[in-house]
Design a protein around this motif. Structure first.
Motif, short mmCIF file in Angstrom:
data_model
loop_
_atom_site.label_atom_id
_atom_site.label_comp_id
_atom_site.label_asym_id
_atom_site.label_seq_id
_atom_site.Cartn_x
_atom_site.Cartn_y
_atom_site.Cartn_z
N ASN A 39 35.99 34.54 48.43
CA ASN A 39 36.72 35.16 47.33
C ASN A 39 37.42 36.41 47.86
O ASN A 39 36.78 37.40 48.15
CB ASN A 39 35.76 35.53 46.20
CG ASN A 39 36.47 36.08 44.98
OD1 ASN A 39 37.69 35.95 44.82
ND2 ASN A 39 35.71 36.70 44.09
N ILE A 41 39.77 39.45 47.01
CA ILE A 41 40.15 40.20 45.81
C ILE A 41 41.29 41.15 46.14
O ILE A 41 41.26 41.86 47.14
CB ILE A 41 38.94 40.99 45.27
CG1 ILE A 41 37.79 40.01 44.96
CG2 ILE A 41 39.33 41.79 44.04
CD1 ILE A 41 36.45 40.67 44.84
N TYR A 97 33.27 38.59 38.74
CA TYR A 97 34.27 37.90 39.55
C TYR A 97 34.69 38.70 40.78
O TYR A 97 35.64 38.35 41.46
CB TYR A 97 35.49 37.56 38.68
CG TYR A 97 35.05 36.82 37.44
CD1 TYR A 97 34.73 35.47 37.51
CD2 TYR A 97 34.87 37.48 36.22
CE1 TYR A 97 34.28 34.78 36.39
CE2 TYR A 97 34.42 36.81 35.10
CZ TYR A 97 34.12 35.46 35.19
OH TYR A 97 33.67 34.79 34.09
N LEU A 98 33.95 39.76 41.06
CA LEU A 98 34.27 40.64 42.18
C LEU A 98 33.29 40.50 43.34
O LEU A 98 33.15 41.39 44.16
CB LEU A 98 34.33 42.10 41.71
CG LEU A 98 35.36 42.37 40.60
CD1 LEU A 98 35.33 43.84 40.20
CD2 LEU A 98 36.75 41.95 41.03
N ILE A 115 33.80 30.76 36.27
CA ILE A 115 35.26 30.77 36.29
C ILE A 115 35.79 29.69 35.36
O ILE A 115 36.64 29.95 34.50
CB ILE A 115 35.79 30.58 37.73
CG1 ILE A 115 35.52 31.82 38.57
CG2 ILE A 115 37.29 30.24 37.71
CD1 ILE A 115 35.75 31.63 40.06
N SER A 119 37.64 30.78 31.40
CA SER A 119 39.09 30.88 31.49
C SER A 119 39.74 30.79 30.11
O SER A 119 39.32 29.99 29.28
CB SER A 119 39.65 29.79 32.39
OG SER A 119 41.05 29.92 32.52
N ILE A 133 39.11 31.26 47.32
CA ILE A 133 39.86 31.66 46.14
C ILE A 133 40.41 33.07 46.34
O ILE A 133 39.91 33.84 47.16
CB ILE A 133 39.01 31.58 44.84
CG1 ILE A 133 37.79 32.49 44.91
CG2 ILE A 133 38.63 30.14 44.55
CD1 ILE A 133 36.98 32.55 43.62
N THR A 135 41.35 36.37 43.90
CA THR A 135 41.20 36.97 42.59
C THR A 135 42.12 38.18 42.51
O THR A 135 41.95 39.13 43.27
CB THR A 135 39.73 37.39 42.36
OG1 THR A 135 38.90 36.22 42.42
CG2 THR A 135 39.56 38.08 41.03
N TYR A 137 43.31 41.30 40.29
CA TYR A 137 42.58 42.10 39.31
C TYR A 137 43.46 43.25 38.82
O TYR A 137 43.98 44.02 39.62
CB TYR A 137 41.33 42.65 39.99
CG TYR A 137 40.36 43.40 39.11
CD1 TYR A 137 39.33 42.73 38.45
CD2 TYR A 137 40.45 44.78 38.96
CE1 TYR A 137 38.43 43.42 37.66
CE2 TYR A 137 39.54 45.47 38.17
CZ TYR A 137 38.54 44.79 37.52
OH TYR A 137 37.64 45.47 36.74
N VAL A 149 41.55 39.06 35.22
CA VAL A 149 41.44 38.50 36.56
C VAL A 149 42.13 37.13 36.55
O VAL A 149 41.91 36.31 35.67
CB VAL A 149 39.98 38.39 37.06
CG1 VAL A 149 39.38 39.76 37.30
CG2 VAL A 149 39.10 37.63 36.10
N ILE A 151 42.52 33.93 38.92
CA ILE A 151 41.83 33.33 40.06
C ILE A 151 42.53 32.05 40.47
O ILE A 151 42.84 31.21 39.63
CB ILE A 151 40.35 33.06 39.70
CG1 ILE A 151 39.67 34.38 39.34
CG2 ILE A 151 39.63 32.35 40.84
CD1 ILE A 151 38.31 34.24 38.71
#
Length: 163
Positions: A39, A41, A97-98, A115, A119, A133, A135, A137, A149, A151
């Motif tokens: 992920n 970010i 999600y971080l 996720i 959504s 992925i 993300t 932000y 967010v 994604i």
């Protein structure tokens, strides 16, 4: 997108390190900048002026998503396609999600489940623990403390050729 020493430095600095209220788009300090983490970010302000991440909140609309289901990232080395998998509204204290590091596939699967479950748009993109992925932000400007967010699933397309 700049590589930051922490997640606050570039909130009010331009890439030349001068003061700038809009700040810069920057990677989470825990991330590699080659999109190799599970992920990655990227943070940016939303100033409602068409700059930075101000347009991300348009992804709260299913119609906007359907007209714009992906975007491209260009680096000096690679071109990436990012297929949008979810748009999620969170509070400023929600760090769900971080996460950038996962101890197991189960931990990553748990994030993927959240996720898909949270959504605000329907995308049909199936994420797996083998996917990387991105993300994005930003704040929503709807009410104090709300964040958005976006994604997406990363696909490496190949080297960037400056032709």
């Amino acid at each position: 997108i700049v590589d930051s020493p922490d997640n606050e430095y570039y909130l009010t600095r331009d890439i030349d390190l001068s003061y700038k209220a809009m700040g810069s788009l920057f990677f989470d300090y825990r991330n590699n900048t080659d999109f190799s983490d599970p992920n990655t970010i990227i943070y940016g302000h939303n100033f409602d002026n068409g700059l930075m991440f101000s347009n991300l909140v348009w992804y709260k609309s299913q119609q906007f998503y359907e007209q714009n289901p992906f975007y491209y990232l260009y680096t000096p080395e690679q071109v990436y396609r990012v297929d949008i998998a979810a748009g999620i509204v969170v509070s400023e204290t929600d760090t769900t999600y971080l996460k950038v590091d996962f101890q197991s596939d189960m931990q990553y699967r748990s994030l993927i489940y959240l996720i898909n479950d949270n959504s605000v748009i329907e995308t049909g993109i199936d994420l797996s623990p083998h996917d990387q992925i991105v993300t994005l932000y930003t704040c929503t400007n709807d009410w104090q403390g709300q964040r958005f967010v976006l994604i997406g699933k990363v696909t490496r397309l190949g080297p960037f050729n400056d032709r």
